[in-house]
Write an enzyme that holds these catalytic residues in place. Structure first.
Site, mmCIF file in Angstrom:
data_model
loop_
_atom_site.group_PDB
_atom_site.id
_atom_site.type_symbol
_atom_site.label_atom_id
_atom_site.label_comp_id
_atom_site.label_asym_id
_atom_site.label_seq_id
_atom_site.Cartn_x
_atom_site.Cartn_y
_atom_site.Cartn_z
ATOM 1 C CB SER A 1 -7.572 7.936 17.949
ATOM 2 O OG SER A 1 -6.820 7.082 17.457
ATOM 3 C CG HIS B 1 -5.014 11.413 16.713
ATOM 4 N ND1 HIS B 1 -4.004 12.301 16.887
ATOM 5 C CD2 HIS B 1 -4.408 10.163 17.158
ATOM 6 C CE1 HIS B 1 -2.803 11.655 17.369
ATOM 7 N NE2 HIS B 1 -3.237 10.360 17.720
ATOM 8 C CG ASP C 1 -3.105 7.013 16.886
ATOM 9 O OD1 ASP C 1 -2.343 7.889 17.449
ATOM 10 O OD2 ASP C 1 -4.170 6.982 17.346
ATOM 11 C CG MET D 1 1.013 2.585 15.999
ATOM 12 S SD MET D 1 0.417 1.627 17.357
ATOM 13 C CE MET D 1 -0.912 2.832 17.990
ATOM 14 C CG HIS E 1 0.717 10.138 17.192
ATOM 15 N ND1 HIS E 1 0.009 9.774 18.263
ATOM 16 C CD2 HIS E 1 1.973 10.048 17.647
ATOM 17 C CE1 HIS E 1 0.875 9.461 19.180
ATOM 18 N NE2 HIS E 1 2.026 9.697 18.705
ATOM 19 C CG MET F 1 3.064 6.517 17.957
ATOM 20 S SD MET F 1 1.692 5.888 18.344
ATOM 21 C CE MET F 1 0.534 6.376 17.423
ATOM 22 C CG MET G 1 2.413 9.893 23.767
ATOM 23 S SD MET G 1 1.089 9.806 22.394
ATOM 24 C CE MET G 1 0.250 8.298 23.288
ATOM 25 C CG PHE H 1 -1.158 -1.505 22.649
ATOM 26 C CD1 PHE H 1 -1.609 -2.525 21.695
ATOM 27 C CD2 PHE H 1 -0.060 -1.299 23.315
ATOM 28 C CE1 PHE H 1 -0.798 -3.166 21.424
ATOM 29 C CE2 PHE H 1 0.804 -2.425 22.930
ATOM 30 C CZ PHE H 1 0.702 -3.295 22.068
ATOM 31 C CG ASP I 1 -2.923 10.372 21.460
ATOM 32 O OD1 ASP I 1 -3.936 9.659 21.642
ATOM 33 O OD2 ASP I 1 -2.189 10.288 20.717
#
Ligand code: DX5
Ligand code: ZN
Length: 219
Positions: free
Chosen positions: A8, A33, A35, A37, A66, A68, A137, A143, A175
């Site tokens: 990640s 990966h 992330d 957000m 991913h 979010m 998850m 975080f 994850d």
């Protein structure tokens, strides 16, 4: 089947992003990966299309993005255009999840559903036949560096039972809080893809840590 490892980038040093991406390119890792957000669905903000496009220019492995973010439907095509090869949306953010998954598949990339630790696995029953992967998850999203939630093993087992019945091709990704100490147990419990942020980029030698996690997963 061998287990895929997705470092990640959330835990990477962004002042040295080119070097970090090159390290993953040259390592035994299988995916990046990424992330995303929005400070709304989760209490943290990361990056959007612009950085993903830059990463895509130099990445030699697929990007596992991913999301979010609230209302991801608005941005699915934009993330595909930015370079996503795998794209996952949270069960919690999609009131019309079936339609969101179809939309991702129409873009020609792998479609994933993410589920938070508090939500029962049984909620996924009717979407499993349509999804390419489920991302379980194992921490609360938002975080890196959090502690692995132990009920994940039981949840993995439940998900595997549904997978066997509804879609044996489904990939299961885990994850949060993954490292060399739990990778083996997770693989045995049915995880096909492991995400690791701080266990990789927080290590003295990230490349060595990738080897260790892969070896633990494949033991
Ligand atoms: C958390 C993210 C994870 C995070 C994992 O919201 O989805 O991908 O980067 O980081 P670690 O491996 O440090 O728990
Ligand atoms: Zn993630």
């Amino acid at each position: 089947m061998s287990v895929l490892l997705a470092p990640s980038l959330l835990a990477a040093d962004f002042l040295q992003l080119e070097k970090e991406v090159a390290m993953v390119n040259e390592s035994q890792a299988d995916l990046f990966h990424v992330d995303v957000m929005d400070g709304h669905f989760v209490p943290n903000l990361t990056f959007g299309f612009f950085i993903i496009k830059q990463i895509k220019r130099i990445a030699k492995k697929p990007l596992d993005v991913h999301l979010m973010i609230s209302n991801p439907d608005r941005y699915l095509e934009a993330y595909k255009d930015a370079g996503a090869d795998w794209l996952s949306v949270h069960y919690e953010t999609c009131p019309h999840l079936h339609s969101s998954i179809q939309q991702i598949k129409r873009l020609g990339i792998k479609a994933g559903v993410v589920i938070n630790p508090h939500n029962p696995i049984s909620l996924l029953r009717d979407i499993i036949p349509d999804a390419d992967y489920v991302l379980l998850m194992s921490v609360n999203p938002g975080f890196g560096g959090q502690r692995f939630i132990e009920s994940t093993y039981r949840r993995l087992q439940e998900l595997n039972e549904l997978k066997a019945k509804m879609n044996p091709q489904l990939l299961i990704e885990v994850d949060g809080g993954v490292d060399a100490t739990n990778a083996g147990k997770l693989a045995k419990a049915g995880a096909n893809v492991l995400v690791a942020g701080s266990a990789v980029f927080g290590a003295d030698s990230p490349a060595h840590s990738i080897e260790e996690i892969k070896a633990a997963a494949e033991k």
